[in-house]
Design a protein around this motif. Structure first.
Motif, PDB file in Angstrom:
ATOM      1  N   ILE A  38       0.545  -1.268  -0.102  1.00 43.34           N
ATOM      2  CA  ILE A  38       0.129   0.032  -0.092  1.00 43.34           C
ATOM      3  C   ILE A  38       0.925   1.330  -0.085  1.00 43.34           C
ATOM      4  CG2 ILE A  38      -1.236   1.377   1.532  1.00 43.34           C
ATOM      5  CD1 ILE A  38      -3.206  -0.793   2.133  1.00 43.34           C
ATOM      6  N   ASP A  39       0.438   2.272  -0.936  1.00 43.39           N
ATOM      7  CA  ASP A  39       0.997   3.802  -0.626  1.00 43.39           C
ATOM      8  C   ASP A  39       0.421   4.279   0.408  1.00 43.39           C
ATOM      9  OD1 ASP A  39       1.800   6.249  -0.951  1.00 43.39           O
ATOM     10  OD2 ASP A  39       1.042   6.442  -3.265  1.00 43.39           O
ATOM     11  N   SER A  40       0.679   4.254   1.486  1.00 46.38           N
ATOM     12  CA  SER A  40      -0.047   4.824   2.731  1.00 46.38           C
ATOM     13  C   SER A  40      -0.384   6.246   2.725  1.00 46.38           C
ATOM     14  CB  SER A  40       0.573   4.580   4.055  1.00 46.38           C
ATOM     15  OG  SER A  40       0.873   3.298   4.313  1.00 46.38           O
ATOM     16  N   THR A  43      -3.883   6.503   0.219  1.00 47.15           N
ATOM     17  CA  THR A  43      -4.962   5.337   0.803  1.00 47.15           C
ATOM     18  C   THR A  43      -5.899   6.053   1.982  1.00 47.15           C
ATOM     19  OG1 THR A  43      -3.810   3.737  -0.262  1.00 47.15           O
ATOM     20  CG2 THR A  43      -5.473   3.029   1.370  1.00 47.15           C
ATOM     21  N   GLY A  63      -3.400   6.416   6.970  1.00 50.61           N
ATOM     22  CA  GLY A  63      -2.204   5.531   7.433  1.00 50.61           C
ATOM     23  C   GLY A  63      -2.271   4.022   7.236  1.00 50.61           C
ATOM     24  N   ALA A  64      -3.193   3.614   6.143  1.00 45.94           N
ATOM     25  CA  ALA A  64      -3.121   2.091   5.808  1.00 45.94           C
ATOM     26  C   ALA A  64      -1.653   1.458   5.552  1.00 45.94           C
ATOM     27  CB  ALA A  64      -4.355   1.862   5.093  1.00 45.94           C
ATOM     28  N   THR A  65      -1.641   0.280   5.776  1.00 41.26           N
ATOM     29  CA  THR A  65      -0.613  -0.531   5.557  1.00 41.26           C
ATOM     30  C   THR A  65      -1.070  -1.869   4.977  1.00 41.26           C
ATOM     31  OG1 THR A  65      -0.394  -1.337   7.641  1.00 41.26           O
ATOM     32  CG2 THR A  65       1.093   0.609   7.119  1.00 41.26           C
ATOM     33  N   VAL A  84      -5.606  -0.797   9.280  1.00 42.57           N
ATOM     34  CA  VAL A  84      -5.700   0.711   9.402  1.00 42.57           C
ATOM     35  C   VAL A  84      -5.406   0.913  10.979  1.00 42.57           C
ATOM     36  CG1 VAL A  84      -7.204   2.795   9.047  1.00 42.57           C
ATOM     37  CG2 VAL A  84      -7.121   0.702   7.453  1.00 42.57           C
TER      38      VAL A  84
END
Length: 203
Positions: A38-40, A43, A63-65, A84
């Protein structure tokens, strides 16, 4: 011709070369198979509930990963694992934000992350699929389904990384996860909307 001129004008106004916009490919079948992260920074997860039957109210969770493994020729084998952080929750109201991450609601101190892990991906259209999986929220894990739409793929002109873009929607009942305060005055049904960018990893 008119559409091309509009795109060119937009690109010029944003100081973005038209060629960069033109390279964006909305064809899901042309996606490069491989592993992605993921491109935090690009996203966002959004939740929405109905507030006292008066209006819909929403918040965001940045801030998702996470990771995605995908092959467009074998979509059923795709794997998604996303988390998240709860503490990032924002409604633009700091008092409400503090309440929502407290023990009365999501309890970020005890349950710091919301996680979704896919169990089955089913193609539903040229650029759409349903993603069944397990959602862990507030320490409770339940099945959940997301309706995903592939938006486009391109090499990010700033980072020079091949990137996929998706949008996903779904609905959960928050009380199923032990988040039941003010139900039904504040709706149990919670709408989820996610916009996600995934960057291809080396190898």
């Amino acid at each position: 011709m008119k559409r091309i001129l509009v795109i060119a004008a937009l690109a010029a106004s944003l100081s973005i070369p038209a060629a960069v916009i033109a390279q964006s490919n909305p064809d899901a079948q042309a996606v490069q198979a491989g592993n992605y992260t993921i491109d935090s920074a690009h996203t966002l997860a959004q939740f929405s509930v109905n507030h006292f039957g008066i209006n819909d109210f929403f918040g965001t969770l940045p801030g998702a990963t996470g990771t995605l493994s995908i092959d467009p020729k074998a979509l059923a084998t795709a794997k998604l694992d996303v988390s998240v952080p709860v503490a990032t929750l924002s409604t633009t109201n700091k008092v409400l934000d503090g309440e929502l991450v407290s023990a009365d609601w999501l309890d970020a101190g005890k349950y710091p992350a919301i996680r979704f892990v896919s169990t089955k991906v089913t193609r539903t259209g040229k650029n759409t699929a349903t993603i069944a999986g397990n959602l862990t929220l507030h320490g409770v894990t339940k099945p959940a389904t997301l309706n995903a739409t592939f938006q486009a793929a391109a090499v990010n002109p700033m980072k020079k990384v091949y990137t996929l873009g998706f949008k996903a929607t779904g609905t959960i009942n928050r009380s199923d996860f032990g988040v039941s305060k003010y139900v039904p005055m504040v709706s149990d049904a919670t709408q989820l909307t996610i916009t996600a960018a995934f960057e291809k990893t080396a190898g």
